[in-house]
Design a protein around this motif. Structure first.
Motif, PDB file in Angstrom:
ATOM      1  N   SER A  16      24.042 -26.385 -20.734  1.00 45.63           N
ATOM      2  CA  SER A  16      22.644 -26.111 -20.365  1.00 45.63           C
ATOM      3  C   SER A  16      22.577 -25.012 -19.308  1.00 45.63           C
ATOM      4  N   SER A  17      23.483 -25.082 -18.331  1.00 44.41           N
ATOM      5  CA  SER A  17      23.513 -24.048 -17.285  1.00 44.41           C
ATOM      6  C   SER A  17      23.942 -22.699 -17.851  1.00 44.41           C
ATOM      7  N   ILE A  18      24.927 -22.723 -18.744  1.00 44.78           N
ATOM      8  CA  ILE A  18      25.388 -21.482 -19.373  1.00 44.78           C
ATOM      9  C   ILE A  18      24.253 -20.831 -20.144  1.00 44.78           C
ATOM     10  N   LYS A  19      23.525 -21.640 -20.925  1.00 42.97           N
ATOM     11  CA  LYS A  19      22.434 -21.101 -21.735  1.00 42.97           C
ATOM     12  C   LYS A  19      21.306 -20.568 -20.857  1.00 42.97           C
ATOM     13  N   LYS A  20      21.036 -21.256 -19.779  1.00 48.60           N
ATOM     14  CA  LYS A  20      19.981 -20.817 -18.857  1.00 48.60           C
ATOM     15  C   LYS A  20      20.338 -19.456 -18.257  1.00 48.60           C
ATOM     16  N   GLU A  21      21.591 -19.317 -17.859  1.00 51.64           N
ATOM     17  CA  GLU A  21      22.041 -18.047 -17.266  1.00 51.64           C
ATOM     18  C   GLU A  21      21.997 -16.920 -18.294  1.00 51.64           C
ATOM     19  N   LEU A  22      22.476 -17.197 -19.508  1.00 55.59           N
ATOM     20  CA  LEU A  22      22.495 -16.161 -20.535  1.00 55.59           C
ATOM     21  C   LEU A  22      21.081 -15.798 -20.983  1.00 55.59           C
ATOM     22  N   ALA A  23      20.215 -16.801 -21.108  1.00 57.75           N
ATOM     23  CA  ALA A  23      18.843 -16.546 -21.544  1.00 57.75           C
ATOM     24  C   ALA A  23      18.094 -15.647 -20.567  1.00 57.75           C
ATOM     25  N   ALA A  24      18.469 -15.709 -19.307  1.00 59.05           N
ATOM     26  CA  ALA A  24      17.821 -14.885 -18.293  1.00 59.05           C
ATOM     27  C   ALA A  24      18.282 -13.430 -18.351  1.00 59.05           C
ATOM     28  N   HIS A  25      19.333 -13.172 -19.120  1.00 59.32           N
ATOM     29  CA  HIS A  25      19.901 -11.826 -19.178  1.00 59.32           C
ATOM     30  C   HIS A  25      18.965 -10.851 -19.877  1.00 59.32           C
ATOM     31  N   ASP A  26      18.458 -11.242 -21.056  1.00 55.68           N
ATOM     32  CA  ASP A  26      17.526 -10.395 -21.797  1.00 55.68           C
ATOM     33  C   ASP A  26      16.892 -11.209 -22.916  1.00 55.68           C
ATOM     34  N   LYS A  27      15.808 -10.678 -23.479  1.00 57.46           N
ATOM     35  CA  LYS A  27      15.025 -11.405 -24.474  1.00 57.46           C
ATOM     36  C   LYS A  27      15.831 -11.690 -25.745  1.00 57.46           C
ATOM     37  N   ASN A  28      16.607 -10.739 -26.189  1.00 48.28           N
ATOM     38  CA  ASN A  28      17.371 -10.938 -27.423  1.00 48.28           C
ATOM     39  C   ASN A  28      18.400 -12.047 -27.278  1.00 48.28           C
ATOM     40  N   LEU A  29      19.083 -12.065 -26.144  1.00 51.89           N
ATOM     41  CA  LEU A  29      20.056 -13.117 -25.909  1.00 51.89           C
ATOM     42  C   LEU A  29      19.359 -14.467 -25.739  1.00 51.89           C
ATOM     43  N   SER A  30      18.193 -14.455 -25.121  1.00 50.82           N
ATOM     44  CA  SER A  30      17.419 -15.684 -24.990  1.00 50.82           C
ATOM     45  C   SER A  30      17.050 -16.247 -26.359  1.00 50.82           C
ATOM     46  N   ASP A  31      16.640 -15.370 -27.274  1.00 53.02           N
ATOM     47  CA  ASP A  31      16.318 -15.809 -28.642  1.00 53.02           C
ATOM     48  C   ASP A  31      17.553 -16.356 -29.340  1.00 53.02           C
ATOM     49  N   ALA A  32      18.708 -15.707 -29.134  1.00 54.57           N
ATOM     50  CA  ALA A  32      19.952 -16.151 -29.753  1.00 54.57           C
ATOM     51  C   ALA A  32      20.375 -17.519 -29.230  1.00 54.57           C
ATOM     52  N   VAL A  33      20.219 -17.732 -27.932  1.00 55.57           N
ATOM     53  CA  VAL A  33      20.552 -19.022 -27.319  1.00 55.57           C
ATOM     54  C   VAL A  33      19.650 -20.124 -27.867  1.00 55.57           C
ATOM     55  N   ASP A  34      18.372 -19.838 -27.988  1.00 54.96           N
ATOM     56  CA  ASP A  34      17.441 -20.817 -28.545  1.00 54.96           C
ATOM     57  C   ASP A  34      17.800 -21.157 -29.989  1.00 54.96           C
ATOM     58  N   PHE A  35      18.180 -20.153 -30.751  1.00 57.23           N
ATOM     59  CA  PHE A  35      18.505 -20.340 -32.170  1.00 57.23           C
ATOM     60  C   PHE A  35      19.770 -21.174 -32.343  1.00 57.23           C
ATOM     61  N   GLY A  36      20.805 -20.870 -31.566  1.00 55.75           N
ATOM     62  CA  GLY A  36      22.087 -21.581 -31.692  1.00 55.75           C
ATOM     63  C   GLY A  36      22.317 -22.556 -30.557  1.00 55.75           C
ATOM     64  N   TRP A  37      21.266 -23.269 -30.155  1.00 52.05           N
ATOM     65  CA  TRP A  37      21.279 -24.120 -28.961  1.00 52.05           C
ATOM     66  C   TRP A  37      22.403 -25.152 -28.954  1.00 52.05           C
ATOM     67  N   GLY A  38      22.910 -25.533 -30.122  1.00 56.77           N
ATOM     68  CA  GLY A  38      23.910 -26.596 -30.184  1.00 56.77           C
ATOM     69  C   GLY A  38      25.343 -26.134 -30.293  1.00 56.77           C
ATOM     70  N   ILE A  39      25.589 -24.831 -30.070  1.00 53.78           N
ATOM     71  CA  ILE A  39      26.961 -24.309 -30.138  1.00 53.78           C
ATOM     72  C   ILE A  39      27.766 -24.793 -28.940  1.00 53.78           C
ATOM     73  N   ARG A  40      28.992 -25.190 -29.209  1.00 51.00           N
ATOM     74  CA  ARG A  40      29.982 -25.448 -28.163  1.00 51.00           C
ATOM     75  C   ARG A  40      31.264 -24.756 -28.614  1.00 51.00           C
ATOM     76  N   ILE A  41      31.977 -24.128 -27.703  1.00 46.94           N
ATOM     77  CA  ILE A  41      33.245 -23.487 -28.062  1.00 46.94           C
ATOM     78  C   ILE A  41      34.339 -24.545 -28.028  1.00 46.94           C
ATOM     79  N   LEU A  42      34.910 -24.793 -29.192  1.00 48.45           N
ATOM     80  CA  LEU A  42      35.919 -25.837 -29.336  1.00 48.45           C
ATOM     81  C   LEU A  42      37.208 -25.456 -28.615  1.00 48.45           C
ATOM     82  N   GLN A  43      37.912 -26.467 -28.115  1.00 45.22           N
ATOM     83  CA  GLN A  43      39.206 -26.262 -27.459  1.00 45.22           C
ATOM     84  C   GLN A  43      40.299 -26.440 -28.522  1.00 45.22           C
TER      85      GLN A  43
END
Length: 291
Positions: free
Chosen positions: A83-110
Protein backbone atom coordinates in the motif's frame (compact mmCIF):
# COMPACT_ATOMS: atom_id res chain seq x y z
CA UNK A 1 -4.00 -9.63 7.72
CA UNK A 2 -5.79 -12.50 9.43
CA UNK A 3 -4.48 -16.02 8.82
CA UNK A 4 -6.93 -18.87 9.25
CA UNK A 5 -6.05 -22.55 8.94
CA UNK A 6 -8.70 -24.87 7.55
CA UNK A 7 -8.52 -28.47 6.37
CA UNK A 8 -5.63 -28.56 3.89
CA UNK A 9 -5.98 -24.80 3.41
CA UNK A 10 -4.75 -21.43 4.59
CA UNK A 11 -7.18 -18.54 4.19
CA UNK A 12 -5.93 -14.96 4.25
CA UNK A 13 -8.46 -12.35 5.35
CA UNK A 14 -8.19 -8.59 5.35
CA UNK A 15 -5.20 -8.80 3.03
CA UNK A 16 -4.99 -5.89 0.63
CA UNK A 17 -2.86 -5.73 -2.50
CA UNK A 18 -3.21 -9.40 -3.46
CA UNK A 19 -4.92 -10.46 -6.66
CA UNK A 20 -3.90 -13.84 -8.14
CA UNK A 21 -4.72 -12.68 -11.68
CA UNK A 22 -2.44 -9.66 -11.35
CA UNK A 23 0.34 -11.63 -9.64
CA UNK A 24 0.48 -14.62 -11.97
CA UNK A 25 -0.28 -12.83 -15.25
CA UNK A 26 2.11 -9.90 -14.99
CA UNK A 27 5.03 -11.67 -16.68
CA UNK A 28 7.15 -12.52 -13.65
CA UNK A 29 6.51 -16.29 -13.45
CA UNK A 30 5.89 -19.21 -15.78
CA UNK A 31 4.94 -22.21 -13.64
CA UNK A 32 1.53 -21.09 -12.46
CA UNK A 33 -1.32 -22.48 -14.54
CA UNK A 34 -4.76 -20.93 -14.66
CA UNK A 35 -7.48 -23.51 -13.98
CA UNK A 36 -10.99 -23.61 -15.42
CA UNK A 37 -12.38 -22.20 -12.16
CA UNK A 38 -10.10 -19.16 -12.35
CA UNK A 39 -7.68 -20.37 -9.65
CA UNK A 40 -3.95 -20.90 -10.25
CA UNK A 41 -1.85 -23.98 -9.50
CA UNK A 42 1.93 -23.91 -9.27
CA UNK A 43 5.03 -25.57 -7.83
CA UNK A 44 7.44 -23.89 -5.42
CA UNK A 45 10.17 -25.57 -3.37
CA UNK A 46 8.76 -29.02 -4.00
CA UNK A 47 5.24 -28.03 -2.93
CA UNK A 48 2.08 -27.90 -5.05
CA UNK A 49 -0.20 -24.97 -4.25
CA UNK A 50 -3.52 -23.74 -5.61
CA UNK A 51 -4.38 -20.06 -5.13
CA UNK A 52 -7.79 -18.46 -5.56
CA UNK A 53 -9.65 -15.31 -4.59
CA UNK A 54 -13.01 -15.90 -2.95
CA UNK A 55 -14.63 -12.55 -2.34
CA UNK A 56 -12.29 -10.74 0.05
CA UNK A 57 -10.46 -13.95 0.99
CA UNK A 58 -7.31 -15.40 -0.55
CA UNK A 59 -7.48 -19.20 -0.39
CA UNK A 60 -4.25 -21.22 -0.47
CA UNK A 61 -5.26 -24.82 -1.09
CA UNK A 62 -3.15 -27.96 -0.54
CA UNK A 63 -1.06 -26.50 2.27
CA UNK A 64 -0.85 -26.01 6.03
CA UNK A 65 0.26 -23.43 8.57
CA UNK A 66 3.83 -24.72 8.77
CA UNK A 67 4.36 -24.48 5.00
CA UNK A 68 2.72 -21.07 5.00
CA UNK A 69 5.17 -19.83 7.61
CA UNK A 70 8.18 -21.60 6.04
CA UNK A 71 7.46 -20.95 2.35
CA UNK A 72 4.39 -18.98 1.31
CA UNK A 73 4.70 -15.96 3.60
CA UNK A 74 8.07 -15.12 2.09
CA UNK A 75 7.24 -16.30 -1.43
CA UNK A 76 4.25 -13.97 -1.71
CA UNK A 77 6.26 -11.14 -0.13
CA UNK A 78 3.61 -10.70 2.55
CA UNK A 79 5.88 -8.78 4.91
CA UNK A 80 6.14 -5.89 2.44
CA UNK A 81 3.79 -2.90 2.65
CA UNK A 82 2.55 -2.67 -0.92
CA UNK A 83 0.00 0.00 0.00
CA UNK A 84 2.85 2.38 0.85
CA UNK A 85 4.73 1.46 -2.33
CA UNK A 86 1.65 2.10 -4.46
CA UNK A 87 0.95 5.40 -2.71
CA UNK A 88 4.50 6.59 -3.36
CA UNK A 89 4.47 5.48 -7.00
CA UNK A 90 1.00 6.90 -7.66
CA UNK A 91 2.23 10.30 -6.52
CA UNK A 92 4.97 10.22 -9.15
CA UNK A 93 2.74 10.95 -12.16
CA UNK A 94 -0.76 10.37 -13.53
CA UNK A 95 0.18 7.51 -15.86
CA UNK A 96 1.88 5.55 -13.11
CA UNK A 97 -1.06 6.26 -10.82
CA UNK A 98 -3.41 4.76 -13.43
CA UNK A 99 -1.11 1.74 -13.80
CA UNK A 100 -1.04 1.19 -10.03
CA UNK A 101 -4.82 1.37 -9.84
CA UNK A 102 -5.16 -1.09 -12.73
CA UNK A 103 -2.71 -3.66 -11.33
CA UNK A 104 -3.48 -3.01 -7.65
CA UNK A 105 -3.03 -6.67 -6.68
CA UNK A 106 0.49 -7.23 -8.06
CA UNK A 107 3.12 -8.55 -5.68
CA UNK A 108 6.67 -9.39 -6.78
CA UNK A 109 7.20 -13.03 -5.93
CA UNK A 110 10.33 -14.18 -4.10
CA UNK A 111 11.34 -16.77 -6.67
CA UNK A 112 14.33 -19.10 -6.87
CA UNK A 113 17.34 -17.52 -8.57
CA UNK A 114 18.47 -20.66 -10.43
CA UNK A 115 14.99 -21.31 -11.80
CA UNK A 116 14.72 -17.66 -12.88
CA UNK A 117 18.10 -17.82 -14.61
CA UNK A 118 17.06 -20.72 -16.83
CA UNK A 119 13.44 -19.58 -17.21
CA UNK A 120 14.35 -16.13 -18.48
CA UNK A 121 16.99 -17.52 -20.83
CA UNK A 122 14.12 -19.55 -22.29
CA UNK A 123 11.95 -16.40 -22.38
CA UNK A 124 14.25 -14.57 -24.80
CA UNK A 125 12.30 -13.74 -28.00
CA UNK A 126 9.65 -16.23 -26.98
CA UNK A 127 5.91 -16.31 -26.28
CA UNK A 128 4.56 -17.18 -22.83
CA UNK A 129 2.78 -20.45 -23.85
CA UNK A 130 6.00 -21.66 -25.48
CA UNK A 131 8.07 -20.63 -22.45
CA UNK A 132 5.72 -22.52 -20.14
CA UNK A 133 5.79 -25.59 -22.33
CA UNK A 134 9.59 -25.69 -22.44
CA UNK A 135 9.90 -25.23 -18.66
CA UNK A 136 7.30 -27.92 -17.99
CA UNK A 137 9.08 -30.30 -20.39
CA UNK A 138 12.41 -29.72 -18.65
CA UNK A 139 10.82 -30.22 -15.23
CA UNK A 140 9.06 -33.45 -16.23
CA UNK A 141 12.18 -34.94 -17.78
CA UNK A 142 14.86 -33.79 -15.34
CA UNK A 143 13.08 -32.64 -12.18
CA UNK A 144 11.65 -34.81 -9.45
CA UNK A 145 8.07 -36.00 -9.32
CA UNK A 146 6.36 -34.30 -6.41
CA UNK A 147 2.91 -35.81 -6.49
CA UNK A 148 -0.60 -35.27 -7.79
CA UNK A 149 -3.13 -32.50 -7.33
CA UNK A 150 -6.63 -32.93 -8.73
CA UNK A 151 -5.51 -35.70 -11.05
CA UNK A 152 -2.43 -33.98 -12.49
CA UNK A 153 1.17 -34.91 -11.73
CA UNK A 154 3.61 -32.14 -10.85
CA UNK A 155 7.41 -31.99 -10.97
CA UNK A 156 10.03 -29.81 -9.33
CA UNK A 157 12.32 -27.62 -11.41
CA UNK A 158 15.59 -29.53 -11.89
CA UNK A 159 18.70 -28.61 -9.95
CA UNK A 160 21.88 -27.78 -11.93
CA UNK A 161 23.08 -31.33 -11.23
CA UNK A 162 19.86 -32.84 -12.56
CA UNK A 163 19.76 -30.57 -15.61
CA UNK A 164 23.40 -31.36 -16.43
CA UNK A 165 22.23 -34.81 -17.54
CA UNK A 166 20.58 -33.19 -20.56
CA UNK A 167 22.54 -32.80 -23.79
CA UNK A 168 21.95 -29.91 -26.19
CA UNK A 169 19.87 -32.29 -28.31
CA UNK A 170 17.84 -33.32 -25.25
CA UNK A 171 17.15 -29.70 -24.43
CA UNK A 172 16.09 -29.03 -28.00
CA UNK A 173 13.59 -31.88 -27.68
CA UNK A 174 12.14 -29.99 -24.71
CA UNK A 175 11.15 -27.24 -27.19
CA UNK A 176 13.67 -24.68 -26.01
CA UNK A 177 14.58 -23.69 -29.57
CA UNK A 178 17.85 -21.87 -30.20
CA UNK A 179 18.23 -21.40 -26.44
CA UNK A 180 19.23 -25.07 -25.99
CA UNK A 181 22.96 -24.32 -26.13
CA UNK A 182 22.58 -21.37 -23.75
CA UNK A 183 20.86 -23.56 -21.15
CA UNK A 184 23.46 -26.30 -21.61
CA UNK A 185 26.44 -23.94 -21.28
CA UNK A 186 24.97 -21.99 -18.38
CA UNK A 187 24.36 -25.20 -16.45
CA UNK A 188 27.89 -26.31 -17.25
CA UNK A 189 29.32 -22.95 -16.10
CA UNK A 190 27.46 -23.16 -12.79
CA UNK A 191 28.78 -26.62 -12.00
CA UNK A 192 32.33 -26.39 -13.39
CA UNK A 193 32.98 -23.02 -11.73
CA UNK A 194 31.19 -24.10 -8.53
CA UNK A 195 29.01 -20.99 -8.62
CA UNK A 196 26.46 -20.53 -5.88
CA UNK A 197 23.38 -18.68 -7.13
CA UNK A 198 22.77 -17.51 -3.56
CA UNK A 199 25.86 -15.32 -3.88
CA UNK A 200 24.02 -13.13 -6.39
CA UNK A 201 21.55 -12.18 -3.68
CA UNK A 202 24.36 -10.51 -1.74
CA UNK A 203 25.71 -8.50 -4.69
CA UNK A 204 24.77 -4.89 -5.29
CA UNK A 205 22.45 -4.41 -8.25
CA UNK A 206 25.08 -3.20 -10.73
CA UNK A 207 27.43 -6.09 -9.95
CA UNK A 208 24.60 -8.62 -10.08
CA UNK A 209 23.47 -7.32 -13.47
CA UNK A 210 27.01 -7.47 -14.85
CA UNK A 211 27.76 -10.95 -13.48
CA UNK A 212 24.48 -12.39 -14.81
CA UNK A 213 25.35 -11.16 -18.29
CA UNK A 214 28.41 -13.41 -18.29
CA UNK A 215 26.08 -16.38 -18.81
CA UNK A 216 25.37 -17.28 -22.42
CA UNK A 217 21.96 -16.11 -23.55
CA UNK A 218 21.68 -13.40 -20.89
CA UNK A 219 21.47 -9.92 -22.34
CA UNK A 220 20.55 -6.70 -20.54
CA UNK A 221 16.78 -7.27 -20.45
CA UNK A 222 17.03 -10.93 -19.39
CA UNK A 223 19.61 -10.00 -16.76
CA UNK A 224 17.28 -7.36 -15.32
CA UNK A 225 14.39 -9.86 -15.20
CA UNK A 226 16.51 -12.43 -13.37
CA UNK A 227 17.83 -9.77 -11.00
CA UNK A 228 14.35 -8.44 -10.24
CA UNK A 229 12.42 -11.69 -9.96
CA UNK A 230 15.12 -14.02 -8.64
CA UNK A 231 17.78 -11.90 -6.94
CA UNK A 232 15.67 -9.24 -5.07
CA UNK A 233 17.17 -6.32 -7.00
CA UNK A 234 14.14 -4.05 -6.84
CA UNK A 235 15.82 -1.12 -8.59
CA UNK A 236 16.10 -3.19 -11.79
CA UNK A 237 14.16 -1.96 -14.81
CA UNK A 238 13.72 -4.61 -17.53
CA UNK A 239 12.93 -3.04 -20.90
CA UNK A 240 11.02 -5.23 -23.32
CA UNK A 241 8.72 -4.26 -26.17
CA UNK A 242 5.90 -3.27 -23.78
CA UNK A 243 8.06 -1.21 -21.44
CA UNK A 244 9.62 0.45 -24.47
CA UNK A 245 6.12 1.52 -25.49
CA UNK A 246 5.47 2.78 -21.96
CA UNK A 247 8.59 4.91 -21.96
CA UNK A 248 7.90 6.26 -25.44
CA UNK A 249 4.19 6.84 -24.84
CA UNK A 250 4.32 8.28 -21.31
CA UNK A 251 7.85 9.48 -20.61
CA UNK A 252 9.15 11.17 -23.78
CA UNK A 253 11.75 8.49 -24.51
CA UNK A 254 11.06 8.15 -28.26
CA UNK A 255 14.64 8.69 -29.38
CA UNK A 256 16.40 6.69 -26.67
CA UNK A 257 18.33 3.47 -27.22
CA UNK A 258 17.31 0.55 -25.02
CA UNK A 259 20.34 0.95 -22.69
CA UNK A 260 19.56 4.65 -22.25
CA UNK A 261 15.89 3.85 -21.71
CA UNK A 262 16.85 1.31 -19.03
CA UNK A 263 19.03 3.85 -17.21
CA UNK A 264 16.36 6.54 -17.61
CA UNK A 265 13.77 4.26 -15.99
CA UNK A 266 16.10 3.42 -13.11
CA UNK A 267 16.90 7.09 -12.55
CA UNK A 268 13.24 8.09 -12.88
CA UNK A 269 11.86 5.61 -10.34
CA UNK A 270 14.90 5.00 -8.16
CA UNK A 271 15.00 2.13 -5.70
CA UNK A 272 11.40 1.19 -6.58
CA UNK A 273 12.03 0.99 -10.34
CA UNK A 274 11.23 -2.72 -10.40
CA UNK A 275 7.83 -2.18 -8.79
CA UNK A 276 7.08 0.68 -11.18
CA UNK A 277 8.09 -1.51 -14.10
CA UNK A 278 5.67 -4.26 -13.09
CA UNK A 279 2.68 -1.93 -12.74
CA UNK A 280 3.49 -0.15 -16.01
CA UNK A 281 4.21 -3.37 -17.92
CA UNK A 282 0.96 -5.02 -16.84
CA UNK A 283 -1.07 -1.88 -17.54
CA UNK A 284 0.27 -1.15 -21.01
CA UNK A 285 0.13 -4.81 -22.10
CA UNK A 286 -3.40 -5.46 -20.88
CA UNK A 287 -4.70 -2.14 -22.22
CA UNK A 288 -2.68 -2.58 -25.45
CA UNK A 289 -1.40 0.96 -25.21
CA UNK A 290 0.84 2.09 -28.05
CA UNK A 291 -0.01 -0.75 -30.44
Amino acid sequence: MIIEERENQIVLKEVDDFNPVHIFDCGQCFRWTKENDGSYTGVVKGKILNVSKNGQEIVLDNTNLKDFEDIWYEYFDLARDYSSIKKELAAHDKNLSDAVDFGWGIRILQQDGWEMLISFIISSNNRIPMIQRAINNISERYGQEIGEYKGKTYYSFPTPEQLSKASIEDLRECKTGFRDKYIFNTTKDILENELDIQDFLDMDSATCHKELMKFQGVGAKVSDCIALFGMRKYDSFPVDVWVKRVMQEFYDAEDMSLPKMRKYGMDLFGEKAGFAQQYLFYYVREMEIGK
